[in-house]
Design an enzyme around this catalytic site. Structure first.
Site, PDB file in Angstrom:
ATOM      1  NE  ARG A   1      -3.907  62.346 -64.872  1.00 36.91           N
ATOM      2  CZ  ARG A   1      -4.396  61.141 -64.593  1.00 36.91           C
ATOM      3  NH1 ARG A   1      -5.195  60.979 -63.562  1.00 36.91           N
ATOM      4  NH2 ARG A   1      -4.075  60.104 -65.324  1.00 36.91           N
TER       5      ARG A   1
ATOM      6  CB  VAL B   1      -7.605  64.626 -55.869  1.00 37.23           C
ATOM      7  CG1 VAL B   1      -8.360  65.149 -57.091  1.00 37.23           C
ATOM      8  CG2 VAL B   1      -8.393  64.887 -54.600  1.00 37.23           C
ATOM      9  CG  HIS B   2      -5.740  59.436 -59.451  1.00 38.59           C
ATOM     10  ND1 HIS B   2      -6.546  58.831 -58.519  1.00 38.59           N
ATOM     11  CD2 HIS B   2      -5.734  58.632 -60.532  1.00 38.59           C
ATOM     12  CE1 HIS B   2      -6.994  57.692 -59.011  1.00 38.59           C
ATOM     13  NE2 HIS B   2      -6.530  57.543 -60.229  1.00 38.59           N
ATOM     14  NE  ARG B   3     -11.590  57.728 -60.917  1.00 38.82           N
ATOM     15  CZ  ARG B   3     -11.207  56.502 -61.275  1.00 38.82           C
ATOM     16  NH1 ARG B   3     -11.194  56.169 -62.556  1.00 38.82           N
ATOM     17  NH2 ARG B   3     -10.839  55.629 -60.377  1.00 38.82           N
TER      18      ARG B   3
END
Length: 358
Positions: free
Chosen positions: A237, A202-204
């Site tokens: 992030r 998960v990074h977007r």
């Protein structure tokens, strides 16, 4: 022929590894690598050059996470200096990052031919920074290397056939080349990974910058992990957001195994051994398919429409019940992965041939 290649993010390192290896074997071509620094910690960057035998970049700009405009502007300033000094025949960019856009703009301003690998992709969501980067880069490119028929069709629909200064080629997907070449070198990392697990990333920004969405995703993952443990290499992030929203996240989400970012060869091992993949990444959707695994994508849309159309990828809105229901559904799907959606693993050779013959 001299090519300046601009990279800055994990997927670009993988793609560049394929083409850089082919260029090294061609005495007529010299490549200069510029690493913008967009992904900058050791596990997000340095390890890729070491384990994939990518030549170390001649230039590392060390331009790290900032607002989009500031990052892109600073990249342009430094890339322009390098390009003026190197005077290449081509600037080559990959994908849809700020590094890609900065390289494309510099090429246009300096009137240097631009090649875009992974051209023609569209999510049709202009709220995604990546979508804007793709569109602008394609419009500025002289030669556009498309991985799929959908990508070719997108460019046709946008009128690219009317641009006499542009050439569009279907090459297949260069990530497939990498997967085939490096799969024999997979690395099982020294972690107590369970026998049955789901690989997740998960990074977007659309997920991590929305607090409600982010917590919904992790609540859903924790439920899915009751049946099959979630193995999640944590993007910097995402980690920084969780540390603020849920400081005890490692203890709270007991069914999620949080890891530091993995090298590519470790990710290959995970892909080979997981039950299926959950992600909001673009590249990992394809890699799941390359390794014959179903994928649940935490997005409303995808650039890789052929995966959805052929039943290999399921999209989900960010609601806990929908995510968990679709994950359960995937566990019961028996899919045939015999279709050849992304070429034959020879994209790198075709790309270099077309650059030399342009």
């Amino acid at each position: 022929m001299k090519i300046v290649t601009i990279i800055g993010a994990r997927p670009q390192f993988i793609k560049a590894a394929v083409l850089s290896r082919i260029i090294q074997s061609d005495p007529e071509v010299k490549e200069i690598l510029i690493h913008t620094g967009q992904h900058y910690d050791e596990n997000m960057s340095d390890v890729f050059f070491d384990e994939m035998s990518i030549p170390k970049p001649e230039y590392n700009l060390h331009i790290q996470s900032k607002l989009h405009g500031e990052m892109t502007g600073k990249m342009m300033i430094e890339i322009e200096k390098v390009v003026l000094a190197e005077n290449p025949d081509w600037i080559l960019v990959y994908g849809d990052t700020n590094s890609t856009l900065a390289g494309a703009l510099v090429a246009s301003k300096l009137h240097i031919k631009l090649a875009h690998v992974e051209a023609g992709l569209r999510s049709f969501n202009n709220n995604m920074p990546e979508e804007v980067n793709r569109i602008v880069t394609d419009r500025l490119s002289n030669i556009l290397f498309c991985p799929t028929d959908y990508a070719i069709d997108n460019l046709k629909n946008e009128g690219f056939e009317n641009f006499k200064d542009k050439k569009v080629f279907k090459t297949g997907d260069i990530m497939l080349d990498a997967s085939l070449f490096y799969s024999k070198n997979e690395i099982k990392f020294d972690k107590q990974v369970p026998d049955s697990f789901v690989l997740c990333t998960v990074h977007r920004a659309e997920n991590t910058d929305d607090n409600e969405k982010l917590l919904t995703i992790f609540d859903a993952l924790n439920v899915i992990g009751n049946e099959h443990k979630i193995v999640l290499p944590l993007h910097p992030r995402t980690k920084s957001k969780l540390e603020v929203l849920k400081p005890d996240y490692k203890d709270f989400y007991t069914n999620i195994m949080f890891l530091e970012p993995l090298g590519y060869l470790e990710m290959i091992w995970c892909l080979n051994n997981c039950k299926f993949v959950i992600t909001d990444s673009g590249g990992l959707q394809k890699e799941a398919y390359f390794f014959k695994k179903m994928c649940l994508t935490l997005r409303d849309e995808t650039e890789w429409r052929e995966l959805v159309d052929n039943g290999y990828n399921i999209l989900t809105k960010i609601f806990k019940e929908e995510i968990t229901e679709k994950a359960h559904r995937i566990l019961n799907i028996k899919q045939d992965f015999g279709k050849e959606l992304y070429g034959n693993g020879k994209s790198g050779e075709l790309i270099l041939e077309q650059l030399k013959n342009y």
